[in-house]
Scaffold this motif. Structure first.
Motif: not given
Ligand SMILES: Nc1ncnc2c1ncn2[C@@H]1O[C@H](COP(=O)(O)OP(=O)(O)OP(=O)(O)O)[C@@H](O)[C@H]1O
Ligand SMILES: O=C(O)[C@H](O)COP(=O)(O)O
Length: 403
Positions: A24-53
């Motif tokens: 991600s872009p980092v400005e003054g040491g701060e990581v900037q939220d961006n589309r990558r987080f939103e998109r990958h959250a879908e995969t991560v949520r699906e896996l967690a909701e299914a009960g995987h570790r």
């Protein structure tokens, strides 16, 4: 069609090691939220909701660069998008990482430290060599499955991307699936109507290479940005030169002018160049000049002009498919956003198949209030998108297919 396994094929109650691309872009040491987080959250949520570790790996920046930072902030940003707690451990495969992985419960999520902080990750080597590294050998036995969701990093032969699929059953995550399908469309699909490619941005060398490879697939190229100016320079206009301490044109000109000249000679009728350009006027506002009236060689041009936009819009409206790589101007400054936004708006108004690629360019969509749903696909990939357009294979995808 893809030939890899997906999350639909995953058994239940798995210990899953997942590779994301949260770079991600980092400005003054701060990581900037961006589309990558939103998109990958879908995969991560699906896996967690299914009960995987769920154990996540990702990289940030390159060693030595200012944006080469820990993933601690990424865990918090991701947690907001997943709407679940995301634990973080400042270790990749040492004792702390192993302990954190082993104490994970079903449905819990843990993010490991920046993979590039581990010496085994980076040197680009054959997948077999990567699989033998300590990093892979230490982590793989702790898991039942590996998921690669990092399409946008899949052109890199790094341990976290190519080593694990040789040691574990490997699956594509949801981002990998959708990105693969949309970004490969230029190479894999036949379009009946006109195929148009919008070419701009600052990395002229990359896009000129794509143009050189896509002359048979693309009917019309609409140019802007730095590549556009280099083409204008080749056509004899006084633009496309570095001014003051700029470092955008001259080196890229040296590297590409022969290709540009032969493209103009062989495919000139497929290539549309700007008729007019915009620059910062004496009062600080946007000023425009027609190419015929160019007098000053020493001023930076920051967008295509109104006549050019008017000429490009109908081409978009007549297209069956439009692929965008790079912005037509310095759109982050509203005064110079007309070209990029004009073209994006025209795409959003038509029913054509469209892919907008490049992390920077796709940011213009939300910056100027366009609706992402009006585009076929907004890619979160840069280098991988460029490769996919020309049909080049991505080693991370190849490893999923081999698995
Ligand atoms: N005439 C210009 N002068 C200066 N900058 C320009 C000009 N035209 C376009 N740009 C810049 O090009 C950038 C986008 O180009 P870049 O080559 O980085 O493409 P990208 O594909 O969006 O990103 P990436 O490949 O990094 O994911 C924008 O940030 C924009 O400001
Ligand atoms: O941001 C990207 O394009 C990918 O994460 C790849 O990053 P890299 O070019 O540093 O390998």
């Amino acid at each position: 069609m893809s030939t890899f396994k997906t999350l639909d094929d995953l058994d239940s109650d798995q210990r899953v090691l997942v590779r994301l691309d949260l770079n991600s872009p980092v400005e003054g040491g701060e990581v900037q939220d961006n589309r990558r987080f939103e998109r990958h959250a879908e995969t991560v949520r699906e896996l967690a909701e299914a009960g995987h570790r769920v154990v996540l790996m990702a990289h940030q920046g390159r060693p030595g660069d200012d944006d080469f930072v820990s993933l601690e902030q990424h865990a918090d940003i991701l947690a907001e998008h997943v709407d679940r707690d995301v634990q973080f451990v400042a270790d990749t495969y040492g004792d702390d990482a192993i302990e954190a992985i082993e104490s994970l419960e079903s449905g819990e999520i843990l993010l490991l430290e920046n993979t590039r902080m581990c010496d085994d990750e980076l040197p680009e080597e054959e997948p077999e060599e990567k699989a033998e590294t300590e990093f892979v050998q230490a982590l793989a036995p702790l898991f039942d499955a590996y998921v690669n969701d990092a399409y946008s990093a899949a052109h890199r032969s790094h341990a976290s991307l190519v080593g694990f699929p040789l040691e574990l059953p490997a699956y594509a995550g949801r981002v990998m699936q959708t990105e693969y399908e949309a970004n490969s469309a230029m190479a894999t699909r036949e379009f009946d109507g006109q195929v148009t490619m919008v070419v701009g941005g600052t990395k002229a060398t990359d896009v000129i290479d794509v143009m050189n490879n896509l002359g048979e697939k693309v009917d019309r190229f609409l140019l802007g940005g730095i590549a556009g100016e280099l083409f204008l320079r080749a056509a004899g206009h006084d633009v496309g030169f570095d001014v003051d301490d700029m470092d955008l044109f001259d080196d890229q000109w040296e590297e590409n002018h022969e290709t540009i000249e032969s493209l103009i000679e062989e495919r000139g009728d497929q290539i549309s160049l700007a008729d007019d350009l915009a620059y910062e006027g004496p009062e600080g506002g946007r000023a425009e000049v027609n190419l015929e009236d160019l007098e000053e060689k020493d001023r930076p041009y920051l967008d295509v002009g109104a006549d050019t936009i008017e000429a490009y819009e109908p081409v978009i409206h007549d297209s069956e498919a439009v692929f965008v790589k790079g912005a037509l101007g310095l759109f982050e400054d509203e005064r110079f956003s007309n070209g990029t936004v004009g073209v994006l708006r025209a795409i959003s108004e038509t029913e054509c198949f469209s892919v907008v690629g490049g992390g920077d360019t796709s940011r213009a969509i939300e910056m100027y209030g366009l609706d992402e749903d009006d585009f076929g696909h907004v890619s979160i990939a840069g280098g991988a998108y460029i490769r996919a357009l020309t049909g080049a294979s991505l080693v991370g995808v190849e490893m999923l297919e081999r698995n």
